[in-house]
Motif scaffolding. Structure first.
Motif, PDB file in Angstrom:
ATOM      1  N   UNK A 233      -7.336  11.208  10.100  1.00 25.10           N
ATOM      2  CA  UNK A 233      -7.726  12.129   9.033  1.00 25.10           C
ATOM      3  C   UNK A 233      -8.833  11.548   8.157  1.00 25.10           C
ATOM      4  N   UNK A 234      -9.030  10.224   8.243  1.00 32.49           N
ATOM      5  CA  UNK A 234     -10.066   9.560   7.456  1.00 32.49           C
ATOM      6  C   UNK A 234     -11.298   9.208   8.291  1.00 32.49           C
TER       7      UNK A 234
ATOM      8  N   UNK B 243       2.392  16.546  -1.998  1.00 33.54           N
ATOM      9  CA  UNK B 243       2.176  17.958  -1.676  1.00 33.54           C
ATOM     10  C   UNK B 243       1.201  18.650  -2.624  1.00 33.54           C
ATOM     11  N   UNK B 244       1.284  18.333  -3.876  1.00 30.76           N
ATOM     12  CA  UNK B 244       0.454  19.030  -4.859  1.00 30.76           C
ATOM     13  C   UNK B 244      -0.854  18.314  -5.142  1.00 30.76           C
ATOM     14  N   UNK B 245      -0.921  17.038  -4.872  1.00 31.28           N
ATOM     15  CA  UNK B 245      -2.087  16.256  -5.252  1.00 31.28           C
ATOM     16  C   UNK B 245      -2.788  15.743  -4.005  1.00 31.28           C
ATOM     17  N   UNK B 246      -4.059  15.970  -3.935  1.00 34.13           N
ATOM     18  CA  UNK B 246      -4.836  15.501  -2.794  1.00 34.13           C
ATOM     19  C   UNK B 246      -6.075  14.760  -3.296  1.00 34.13           C
ATOM     20  N   UNK B 247      -5.867  13.527  -3.730  1.00 31.31           N
ATOM     21  CA  UNK B 247      -7.005  12.748  -4.217  1.00 31.31           C
ATOM     22  C   UNK B 247      -7.939  12.382  -3.069  1.00 31.31           C
ATOM     23  N   UNK B 248      -9.131  12.012  -3.429  1.00 32.29           N
ATOM     24  CA  UNK B 248     -10.092  11.549  -2.433  1.00 32.29           C
ATOM     25  C   UNK B 248      -9.767  10.094  -2.091  1.00 32.29           C
ATOM     26  N   UNK B 249      -9.721   9.808  -0.803  1.00 28.25           N
ATOM     27  CA  UNK B 249      -9.505   8.444  -0.331  1.00 28.25           C
ATOM     28  C   UNK B 249     -10.694   8.084   0.543  1.00 28.25           C
ATOM     29  N   UNK B 250     -11.425   7.090   0.115  1.00 27.19           N
ATOM     30  CA  UNK B 250     -12.623   6.652   0.839  1.00 27.19           C
ATOM     31  C   UNK B 250     -12.393   5.236   1.354  1.00 27.19           C
ATOM     32  N   UNK B 251     -12.658   5.029   2.631  1.00 30.89           N
ATOM     33  CA  UNK B 251     -12.517   3.711   3.234  1.00 30.89           C
ATOM     34  C   UNK B 251     -13.882   3.154   3.602  1.00 30.89           C
TER      35      UNK B 251
ATOM     36  N   UNK C 149       0.810  -1.215   0.000  1.00 30.77           N
ATOM     37  CA  UNK C 149       0.000   0.000   0.000  1.00 30.77           C
ATOM     38  C   UNK C 149       0.846   1.268   0.000  1.00 30.77           C
ATOM     39  N   UNK C 150       1.986   1.240   0.650  1.00 34.91           N
ATOM     40  CA  UNK C 150       2.872   2.410   0.586  1.00 34.91           C
ATOM     41  C   UNK C 150       3.241   2.707  -0.863  1.00 34.91           C
TER      42      UNK C 150
ATOM     43  N   UNK D  40      -2.886   4.262   7.653  1.00 37.46           N
ATOM     44  CA  UNK D  40      -1.569   4.846   7.884  1.00 37.46           C
ATOM     45  C   UNK D  40      -0.811   5.003   6.568  1.00 37.46           C
ATOM     46  N   UNK D  41      -0.871   3.989   5.714  1.00 37.70           N
ATOM     47  CA  UNK D  41      -0.180   4.054   4.420  1.00 37.70           C
ATOM     48  C   UNK D  41      -0.739   5.194   3.571  1.00 37.70           C
ATOM     49  N   UNK D  42      -2.060   5.340   3.555  1.00 39.32           N
ATOM     50  CA  UNK D  42      -2.676   6.438   2.801  1.00 39.32           C
ATOM     51  C   UNK D  42      -2.295   7.788   3.404  1.00 39.32           C
ATOM     52  N   UNK D  43      -2.293   7.870   4.732  1.00 43.28           N
ATOM     53  CA  UNK D  43      -1.925   9.118   5.402  1.00 43.28           C
ATOM     54  C   UNK D  43      -0.498   9.532   5.108  1.00 43.28           C
ATOM     55  N   UNK D  44       0.423   8.569   5.144  1.00 46.16           N
ATOM     56  CA  UNK D  44       1.819   8.873   4.825  1.00 46.16           C
ATOM     57  C   UNK D  44       1.974   9.330   3.382  1.00 46.16           C
ATOM     58  N   UNK D  45       1.286   8.665   2.471  1.00 45.62           N
ATOM     59  CA  UNK D  45       1.382   9.043   1.062  1.00 45.62           C
ATOM     60  C   UNK D  45       0.795  10.430   0.826  1.00 45.62           C
ATOM     61  N   UNK D  46      -0.285  10.759   1.515  1.00 44.38           N
ATOM     62  CA  UNK D  46      -0.868  12.097   1.362  1.00 44.38           C
ATOM     63  C   UNK D  46       0.056  13.182   1.908  1.00 44.38           C
ATOM     64  N   UNK D  47       0.794  12.857   2.963  1.00 44.42           N
ATOM     65  CA  UNK D  47       1.746  13.829   3.511  1.00 44.42           C
ATOM     66  C   UNK D  47       2.826  14.180   2.492  1.00 44.42           C
ATOM     67  N   UNK D  48       3.232  13.199   1.701  1.00 40.84           N
ATOM     68  CA  UNK D  48       4.292  13.456   0.726  1.00 40.84           C
ATOM     69  C   UNK D  48       3.743  13.897  -0.633  1.00 40.84           C
TER      70      UNK D  48
END
Length: 135
Positions: free
Chosen positions: A110-111, A77-85, A28-29, A67-75
């Motif tokens: 955050x989710x 910077x320019x793209x913030x896709x929607x992540x739905x769980x 997932x990372x 956690x994997x989605x949160x870490x990827x969103x932190x990095x």
């Protein structure tokens, strides 16, 4: 497997679950880091979510995914896709514990507000996912 058969499943993480969780974490990372810059939204379903943690404190698959989605969103910077769980767990107490675990985890929280929790089982979670997925 009946509910009685699963009574001790969440006592402690088993070796096969450790392996599964590490594979999930690594996959997932890489997946989120690849998908987010491509501006792709993600709909993630955990059909057998459990409580988010094992009784011995080990992290379970729903928290690992968030956690994997949160870490990827932190990095990203320019793209913030929607992540739905969508998290499915048939046991009411484990589902409530999962909701608490999500709120308590620094990356998963955050989710918390957008996560859909399904108690009716895996099929209901898939039906929910199909309703949310773009055509």
């Amino acid at each position: 497997m009946s509910v009685q058969d699963t009574a001790d499943f969440f006592e402690e993480v088993k070796p096969w679950s450790e392996t599964k969780n590490e594979l999930l974490r690594c996959y997932l990372r890489a997946y989120f880091q690849k998908v987010f810059p491509a501006r792709r939204d993600v709909l993630y379903v955990d059909g057998f979510a459990g409580a988010g943690h094992f009784n011995n404190g080990a992290v379970g698959s729903p928290i690992i995914a968030m956690q994997a989605a949160g870490l990827a969103l932190q990095s990203a910077r320019r793209f913030h896709p929607k992540v739905q769980f969508i998290m499915s767990e048939h046991d009411e107490r484990r589902l409530a514990a999962l909701q608490d675990a999500v709120k308590d985890d620094s990356l998963a929280k955050r989710f918390a507000s957008g996560t859909i929790y399904v108690q009716e089982g895996f099929s209901a979670a898939i039906d929910c996912a199909l309703e949310l997925a773009p055509n």
